[in-house]
Design a protein around this motif. Structure first.
Motif, PDB file in Angstrom:
ATOM      1  N   LYS A   1       0.895  -1.182  -0.148  1.00  0.00           N
ATOM      2  CA  LYS A   1      -0.372   0.039  -0.020  1.00  0.00           C
ATOM      3  C   LYS A   1       1.007   1.540  -0.078  1.00  0.00           C
ATOM      4  O   LYS A   1       2.238   1.232   0.550  1.00  0.00           O
ATOM      5  CB  LYS A   1      -1.008   0.462   1.469  1.00  0.00           C
ATOM      6  CG  LYS A   1      -1.442  -1.437   1.671  1.00  0.00           C
ATOM      7  CD  LYS A   1      -2.542  -1.091   2.569  1.00  0.00           C
ATOM      8  CE  LYS A   1      -2.806  -2.660   2.873  1.00  0.00           C
ATOM      9  NZ  LYS A   1      -4.023  -2.062   4.294  1.00  0.00           N
ATOM     10  N   PRO A   2       0.070   2.176  -0.361  1.00  0.00           N
ATOM     11  CA  PRO A   2       1.203   3.249  -0.762  1.00  0.00           C
ATOM     12  C   PRO A   2       1.822   4.176   1.054  1.00  0.00           C
ATOM     13  O   PRO A   2       3.015   4.775   1.195  1.00  0.00           O
ATOM     14  CB  PRO A   2       0.290   4.230  -1.390  1.00  0.00           C
ATOM     15  CG  PRO A   2      -0.600   3.781  -1.607  1.00  0.00           C
ATOM     16  CD  PRO A   2      -1.270   2.485  -0.930  1.00  0.00           C
ATOM     17  N   GLU A   3       0.775   3.807   1.933  1.00  0.00           N
ATOM     18  CA  GLU A   3       1.294   3.413   3.452  1.00  0.00           C
ATOM     19  C   GLU A   3       2.301   2.877   3.532  1.00  0.00           C
ATOM     20  O   GLU A   3       2.832   2.995   5.016  1.00  0.00           O
ATOM     21  CB  GLU A   3       0.159   3.634   4.594  1.00  0.00           C
ATOM     22  CG  GLU A   3      -0.384   2.226   4.092  1.00  0.00           C
ATOM     23  CD  GLU A   3      -2.063   2.621   3.638  1.00  0.00           C
ATOM     24  OE1 GLU A   3      -1.979   3.158   2.724  1.00  0.00           O
ATOM     25  OE2 GLU A   3      -2.803   1.786   3.910  1.00  0.00           O
ATOM     26  N   ASP A   4       2.738   1.987   3.114  1.00  0.00           N
ATOM     27  CA  ASP A   4       4.137   0.693   3.536  1.00  0.00           C
ATOM     28  C   ASP A   4       5.424   2.118   3.207  1.00  0.00           C
ATOM     29  O   ASP A   4       6.282   1.283   3.009  1.00  0.00           O
ATOM     30  CB  ASP A   4       3.879  -0.293   2.592  1.00  0.00           C
ATOM     31  CG  ASP A   4       2.805  -1.261   3.364  1.00  0.00           C
ATOM     32  OD1 ASP A   4       2.069  -1.535   1.876  1.00  0.00           O
ATOM     33  OD2 ASP A   4       2.673  -1.097   4.408  1.00  0.00           O
ATOM     34  N   THR A   5       5.517   2.814   2.350  1.00  0.00           N
ATOM     35  CA  THR A   5       6.139   3.907   1.616  1.00  0.00           C
ATOM     36  C   THR A   5       7.046   3.999   2.886  1.00  0.00           C
ATOM     37  O   THR A   5       6.835   4.326   3.866  1.00  0.00           O
ATOM     38  CB  THR A   5       5.836   4.829   0.718  1.00  0.00           C
ATOM     39  OG1 THR A   5       5.476   4.388  -0.599  1.00  0.00           O
ATOM     40  CG2 THR A   5       7.140   5.291   0.597  1.00  0.00           C
ATOM     41  N   GLY A   6       8.762   3.655   3.120  1.00  0.00           N
ATOM     42  CA  GLY A   6      10.107   4.405   3.793  1.00  0.00           C
ATOM     43  C   GLY A   6      10.768   3.527   3.682  1.00  0.00           C
ATOM     44  O   GLY A   6      10.977   2.845   3.168  1.00  0.00           O
ATOM     45  N   VAL A   7      11.868   3.968   4.920  1.00  0.00           N
ATOM     46  CA  VAL A   7      12.948   3.495   3.878  1.00  0.00           C
ATOM     47  C   VAL A   7      13.297   2.582   5.384  1.00  0.00           C
ATOM     48  O   VAL A   7      12.495   2.581   6.858  1.00  0.00           O
ATOM     49  CB  VAL A   7      14.221   4.627   4.697  1.00  0.00           C
ATOM     50  CG1 VAL A   7      15.874   4.140   4.856  1.00  0.00           C
ATOM     51  CG2 VAL A   7      14.328   5.852   4.377  1.00  0.00           C
TER      52      VAL A   7
ATOM     53  N   GLY B   1      21.279  -1.715  10.401  1.00  0.00           N
ATOM     54  CA  GLY B   1      21.949  -1.346   8.493  1.00  0.00           C
ATOM     55  C   GLY B   1      21.408  -0.429   7.950  1.00  0.00           C
ATOM     56  O   GLY B   1      20.914   0.826   8.628  1.00  0.00           O
ATOM     57  N   GLN B   2      22.070  -0.052   6.713  1.00  0.00           N
ATOM     58  CA  GLN B   2      22.038   1.204   6.755  1.00  0.00           C
ATOM     59  C   GLN B   2      20.511   2.039   6.291  1.00  0.00           C
ATOM     60  O   GLN B   2      19.922   2.749   5.599  1.00  0.00           O
ATOM     61  CB  GLN B   2      22.920   1.940   5.409  1.00  0.00           C
ATOM     62  CG  GLN B   2      22.359   1.107   4.263  1.00  0.00           C
ATOM     63  CD  GLN B   2      22.712  -0.562   3.827  1.00  0.00           C
ATOM     64  OE1 GLN B   2      22.971  -1.245   4.849  1.00  0.00           O
ATOM     65  NE2 GLN B   2      22.066  -0.594   3.181  1.00  0.00           N
ATOM     66  N   GLY B   3      19.416   0.658   5.838  1.00  0.00           N
ATOM     67  CA  GLY B   3      18.451   0.877   5.258  1.00  0.00           C
ATOM     68  C   GLY B   3      18.630   0.905   3.259  1.00  0.00           C
ATOM     69  O   GLY B   3      19.360   0.801   3.011  1.00  0.00           O
ATOM     70  N   THR B   4      17.181   0.755   3.313  1.00  0.00           N
ATOM     71  CA  THR B   4      17.223   0.013   2.231  1.00  0.00           C
ATOM     72  C   THR B   4      15.657   1.258   1.106  1.00  0.00           C
ATOM     73  O   THR B   4      14.124   0.799   2.344  1.00  0.00           O
ATOM     74  CB  THR B   4      16.493  -1.250   1.442  1.00  0.00           C
ATOM     75  OG1 THR B   4      16.345  -1.165   0.160  1.00  0.00           O
ATOM     76  CG2 THR B   4      15.537  -1.662   1.755  1.00  0.00           C
TER      77      THR B   4
END
Length: 120
Positions: free
Chosen positions: A84-90, A111-114
């Motif tokens: 879902k759009p609300e799953d957007t993030g690092v 970790g540094q994130g993705t």
């Protein structure tokens, strides 16, 4: 100690992604592995964690995300479906000893994130 995430990207709503996090520098099988995420302007939030075969999920991802680990490969995965759009993030993977918790400050290694972006 090093945690390296991969697998992020841009996906349309309803799509899937699989994140991976490979660890080094500690005894992986002894550690709880967690996934967290941070949306723009928001605090880091718990997504899922796993110790051996015991899994815990945030309510917002239950039934859509699956965490798993391969101790032989020192790798933890996050399969994300029905995005879902609300799953957007690092998305970050993190490690701590022994007991599963959902609190970011309990985790010792990060970790540094993705980046994951869910958009049409």
């Amino acid at each position: 100690v090093q945690l390296v995430e991969s697998g992020g990207g841009l996906v349309q709503p309803g799509g899937s992604l699989r994140l991976s996090c490979t660890a080094s520098g500690f005894t992986f099988s002894n550690y709880v592995m967690g996934w967290f995420r941070q949306a723009p302007g928001k605090e880091v939030e718990f997504v899922a964690s796993i110790r051996w075969s015991s899994e815990t999920y945030a309510d917002s991802v239950k039934g859509r995300f699956t965490i798993s680990r391969d101790n032989a490969k020192n790798t933890v995965y996050l399969q994300m479906n029905s995005l879902k759009p609300e799953d957007t993030g690092v998305y970050y993977c993190a490690a701590k000893l022994w007991v599963i918790t959902t609190i970011p400050s309990d985790y010792n290694y990060w970790g540094q994130g993705t980046q994951v972006t869910v958009s049409s």
